[in-house]
Design a protein around this motif. Structure first.
Motif, PDB file in Angstrom:
ATOM      1  N   TRP A  24       9.770  17.109  12.603  1.00 16.55           N
ATOM      2  CA  TRP A  24      10.902  16.446  11.921  1.00 16.55           C
ATOM      3  C   TRP A  24      10.406  15.783  10.645  1.00 16.55           C
ATOM      4  N   PHE A  25       9.247  15.130  10.736  1.00 22.45           N
ATOM      5  CA  PHE A  25       8.680  14.455   9.575  1.00 22.45           C
ATOM      6  C   PHE A  25       8.408  15.457   8.450  1.00 22.45           C
ATOM      7  N   GLU A  26       7.808  16.594   8.782  1.00 21.60           N
ATOM      8  CA  GLU A  26       7.519  17.610   7.772  1.00 21.60           C
ATOM      9  C   GLU A  26       8.801  18.113   7.116  1.00 21.60           C
ATOM     10  N   LYS A  27       9.846  18.258   7.916  1.00 19.80           N
ATOM     11  CA  LYS A  27      11.126  18.774   7.413  1.00 19.80           C
ATOM     12  C   LYS A  27      11.838  17.767   6.530  1.00 19.80           C
ATOM     13  N   ASN A  28      11.680  16.448   6.843  1.00 23.01           N
ATOM     14  CA  ASN A  28      12.492  15.421   6.181  1.00 23.01           C
ATOM     15  C   ASN A  28      11.725  14.537   5.201  1.00 23.01           C
ATOM     16  N   LYS A  29      10.407  14.750   5.066  1.00 23.98           N
ATOM     17  CA  LYS A  29       9.629  13.833   4.235  1.00 23.98           C
ATOM     18  C   LYS A  29      10.036  13.874   2.765  1.00 23.98           C
ATOM     19  N   ASP A  30      10.603  14.987   2.321  1.00 27.65           N
ATOM     20  CA  ASP A  30      11.006  15.086   0.920  1.00 27.65           C
ATOM     21  C   ASP A  30      12.398  14.523   0.670  1.00 27.65           C
ATOM     22  N   THR A  31      13.096  14.085   1.737  1.00 34.76           N
ATOM     23  CA  THR A  31      14.445  13.531   1.554  1.00 34.76           C
ATOM     24  C   THR A  31      14.401  12.040   1.208  1.00 34.76           C
ATOM     25  N   VAL A  68       0.823  -1.211   0.000  1.00 38.19           N
ATOM     26  CA  VAL A  68       0.000   0.000   0.000  1.00 38.19           C
ATOM     27  C   VAL A  68       0.861   1.266   0.000  1.00 38.19           C
ATOM     28  N   ALA A  69       2.136   1.144   0.364  1.00 40.17           N
ATOM     29  CA  ALA A  69       3.016   2.323   0.340  1.00 40.17           C
ATOM     30  C   ALA A  69       4.468   1.881   0.280  1.00 40.17           C
ATOM     31  N   LYS A  70       5.283   2.712  -0.372  1.00 37.46           N
ATOM     32  CA  LYS A  70       6.736   2.519  -0.413  1.00 37.46           C
ATOM     33  C   LYS A  70       7.398   3.764   0.157  1.00 37.46           C
ATOM     34  N   VAL A  71       8.360   3.542   1.044  1.00 40.68           N
ATOM     35  CA  VAL A  71       9.117   4.656   1.632  1.00 40.68           C
ATOM     36  C   VAL A  71      10.589   4.320   1.463  1.00 40.68           C
ATOM     37  N   VAL A  98       4.005   5.201   7.794  1.00 42.57           N
ATOM     38  CA  VAL A  98       4.894   5.923   6.864  1.00 42.57           C
ATOM     39  C   VAL A  98       5.984   6.653   7.647  1.00 42.57           C
ATOM     40  N   GLN A  99       5.605   7.277   8.758  1.00 47.50           N
ATOM     41  CA  GLN A  99       6.599   7.945   9.599  1.00 47.50           C
ATOM     42  C   GLN A  99       7.656   6.955  10.081  1.00 47.50           C
ATOM     43  N   ASN A 100       7.192   5.764  10.506  1.00 48.10           N
ATOM     44  CA  ASN A 100       8.138   4.748  10.973  1.00 48.10           C
ATOM     45  C   ASN A 100       9.126   4.359   9.883  1.00 48.10           C
ATOM     46  N   LYS A 101       8.592   4.112   8.679  1.00 48.63           N
ATOM     47  CA  LYS A 101       9.469   3.700   7.582  1.00 48.63           C
ATOM     48  C   LYS A 101      10.420   4.828   7.176  1.00 48.63           C
ATOM     49  N   LEU A 102       9.930   6.061   7.266  1.00 46.68           N
ATOM     50  CA  LEU A 102      10.804   7.193   6.975  1.00 46.68           C
ATOM     51  C   LEU A 102      11.937   7.267   7.992  1.00 46.68           C
ATOM     52  N   LEU A 103      11.602   7.036   9.258  1.00 49.18           N
ATOM     53  CA  LEU A 103      12.634   7.020  10.299  1.00 49.18           C
ATOM     54  C   LEU A 103      13.660   5.921  10.033  1.00 49.18           C
ATOM     55  N   LEU A 104      13.190   4.752   9.613  1.00 48.27           N
ATOM     56  CA  LEU A 104      14.110   3.664   9.303  1.00 48.27           C
ATOM     57  C   LEU A 104      15.008   4.011   8.116  1.00 48.27           C
ATOM     58  N   ALA A 105      14.401   4.617   7.097  1.00 50.77           N
ATOM     59  CA  ALA A 105      15.182   5.008   5.922  1.00 50.77           C
ATOM     60  C   ALA A 105      16.239   6.046   6.283  1.00 50.77           C
ATOM     61  N   PHE A 137      11.943   9.080  -0.934  1.00 53.58           N
ATOM     62  CA  PHE A 137      10.830   8.887  -1.867  1.00 53.58           C
ATOM     63  C   PHE A 137       9.692   8.144  -1.174  1.00 53.58           C
ATOM     64  N   VAL A 138       8.486   8.722  -1.215  1.00 50.46           N
ATOM     65  CA  VAL A 138       7.291   8.115  -0.626  1.00 50.46           C
ATOM     66  C   VAL A 138       6.231   7.975  -1.714  1.00 50.46           C
ATOM     67  N   ASP A 139       5.722   6.744  -1.870  1.00 48.26           N
ATOM     68  CA  ASP A 139       4.696   6.487  -2.875  1.00 48.26           C
ATOM     69  C   ASP A 139       3.566   5.693  -2.231  1.00 48.26           C
ATOM     70  N   VAL A 140       2.336   6.221  -2.319  1.00 44.08           N
ATOM     71  CA  VAL A 140       1.166   5.583  -1.713  1.00 44.08           C
ATOM     72  C   VAL A 140       0.197   5.204  -2.822  1.00 44.08           C
ATOM     73  N   VAL A 141      -0.395   4.013  -2.736  1.00 45.20           N
ATOM     74  CA  VAL A 141      -1.316   3.568  -3.785  1.00 45.20           C
ATOM     75  C   VAL A 141      -2.529   4.489  -3.854  1.00 45.20           C
ATOM     76  N   GLN A 142      -3.188   4.484  -5.009  1.00 41.10           N
ATOM     77  CA  GLN A 142      -4.286   5.396  -5.266  1.00 41.10           C
ATOM     78  C   GLN A 142      -5.390   5.300  -4.210  1.00 41.10           C
ATOM     79  N   GLU A 143      -5.641   4.105  -3.725  1.00 42.42           N
ATOM     80  CA  GLU A 143      -6.711   3.875  -2.762  1.00 42.42           C
ATOM     81  C   GLU A 143      -6.588   4.758  -1.519  1.00 42.42           C
ATOM     82  N   PHE A 144      -5.329   5.065  -1.134  1.00 39.30           N
ATOM     83  CA  PHE A 144      -5.110   5.827   0.097  1.00 39.30           C
ATOM     84  C   PHE A 144      -4.610   7.244  -0.157  1.00 39.30           C
TER      85      PHE A 144
END
Length: 449
Positions: A426-433, A38-41, A77-84, A435-442
């Motif tokens: 932090w998430f707002e500041k770093n979310k563009d660093t 459903v999402a890739k981070v 998504v936040q969790n996966k961003l933190l891991l990335a 790549f985040v892709d969410v399926v159309q459904e969400f």
């Protein structure tokens, strides 16, 4: 009212010892579903099963909101961003810490459910797959916690901020607390006598002689090994680094050639024999058989005498309970906390009576505030025989939340709120660093806000 889900909520849920909150167990005892992403981070993915599991878990805890799935997806998504970002910033969790938590968690799960066989039946997986899944889950959890500390670990709240936070809560939304108690314990693990040690060593020496004579190591490990994690897998541990295992084990294993059997060695867990399977530089695969010495009746009697003596000193005011716990208790999770038992992830030492372990509840029912029980049988999370004394420090009647009686809880909530805001920023500041892709459904979840 809209539920607010944060990174902290998910970590706390995953770390619960309940079988319904294991990060890797989303499909245990459930019908097989067609899963999809459903999402890739970055290089990390979020599966539909993961989202649905967290959604079911939240509902079971009483969370209700039309946006519940979206709130949970945003936290995932936040969790996966933190891991990335942890990978990008080289935030590392030591493998030895992961291994230690893995062994503790496995012992606890097996103790809760009754046996390795029942655990395998529950998850419909062999033990080696459960171990592998749990290791991956624990490593992610510990990495998330470390990243959270990097971002918000130094944040604190002042008494004024606590009061401001409390005053911001509508009066009709203040929680109502049932009867709560503060309970302490001092645990003494029954010491193992020389006779029990010798019996365990001799049993393992005999098993070793059988292997040297031609019997299969793996079959004997399945039959005799008392290691809950590897016994069902023929004693095999898989490829691990030196830092993943205790020094005594590593030292013995690295002296062997593939196929060779070690002499009997002793560790904090008992007695082992090891067979080296493969070695690649600093990594190796091995199997072992563990035999734990039994605790004798005489050792239990000695432990009872020790606890009776400690109890007498406390009751005579010669020693405080907190000092006695620090100096004498064998329970690492409570001895540094004045001996006080707390619920997982709780900010306070107060425990609602309906959350007490039944074995504690019925003992406390016979105690007055300030009194201490006589030594009681107890089994530690890793299965060791022990005794403990219980101390009823205080008892609060049912009441609506207020700053006087519930300052610790309110302060923790205020701190959590402040940290969540820091993580959101932090998430707002770093979310563009990343790549985040969410399926159309969400897409309608609008995760960017």
């Amino acid at each position: 009212m809209r539920a607010h889900f944060s990174f902290s909520f998910l970590v706390k849920g995953i770390f619960s010892f309940s079988f319904l909150c294991l990060g890797f167990s989303a499909q245990a005892q459930q019908p097989t579903l067609i899963d999809n992403i459903v999402a890739k981070v970055g290089s990390h993915i979020i599966l539909r099963s993961e989202l649905e599991f967290q959604h079911s878990n939240a509902l079971s805890q009483g969370y209700q909101s039309p946006q519940l799935r979206c709130d949970i997806l945003k936290s995932l998504v936040q969790n996966k961003l933190l891991l990335a970002r942890a990978e990008m910033d080289s935030v590392i969790v030591e493998e030895s810490m992961v291994t230690g938590e893995l062994e503790n968690r496995l012992s606890t799960f097996i103790s809760q459910i009754g046996s390795e066989e029942r655990l395998e039946e529950y998850f419909n997986k062999p033990m080696n797959e459960i171990r592998s899944d749990l290791r991956r889950s624990i490593k992610e959890q510990m990495t998330l916690q470390r990243m959270e500390r990097e971002i918000a670990g130094k944040i604190a709240v002042t008494p004024k901020e606590v009061q401001t936070y409390f005053n911001s809560i509508p009066k009709d939304s203040l929680p109502y607390y049932s009867t709560e108690v503060e309970v302490g314990q001092i645990v003494k693990i029954s010491q193992i006598g020389n006779a029990q040690k010798q019996a365990a060593r001799e049993q393992l020496e005999e098993i070793r002689r059988r292997i040297v004579a031609g019997e299969d190591f793996a079959k004997l490990a399945m039959q005799y090994s008392q290691d809950p994690g590897s016994g069902a897998a023929g004693g095999e541990l898989g490829m691990l680094k030196k830092t993943d295992l205790i020094p005594e084990y590593v030292a013995a294993a690295f002296k062997l050639k593939p196929g060779e059997i070690s002499p009997v060695i002793e560790s904090m867990y008992g007695y082992h024999i090891i067979q080296l399977i493969e070695k690649r530089g600093e990594e190796f695969n091995s199997r072992h058989i563990l035999i734990k010495p039994a605790t004798g009746q005489a050792d239990v009697a000695l432990t009872t005498q020790q606890l009776d003596s400690i109890r007498t000193l406390i009751m005579k005011d010669t020693l405080t309970f907190a000092k006695a716990a620090k100096d004498f208790s064998d329970d690492r999770s409570t001895k540094g906390n004045g001996g006080m038992i707390t619920l997982p992830n709780s900010p306070t030492t107060y425990i609602p009576v309906d959350k007490l372990d039944p074995s504690i509840f019925f003992v406390l029912d016979t105690l007055q505030v300030g009194s201490i029980s006589k030594p009681l049988p107890y089994r530690t999370e890793d299965g060791k025989e022990a005794l403990r004394i219980l101390y009823l420090k205080s008892k609060n009647p049912p009441h609506q939340a207020n700053l006087k009686d519930d300052y610790q809880k309110i302060a923790a909530a205020a701190l959590n709120n402040k940290r969540n805001k820091a993580i959101a920023a932090w998430f707002e500041k770093n979310k563009d660093t990343v790549f985040v892709d969410v399926v159309q459904e969400f897409q309608a979840c609008n995760l960017e806000n």
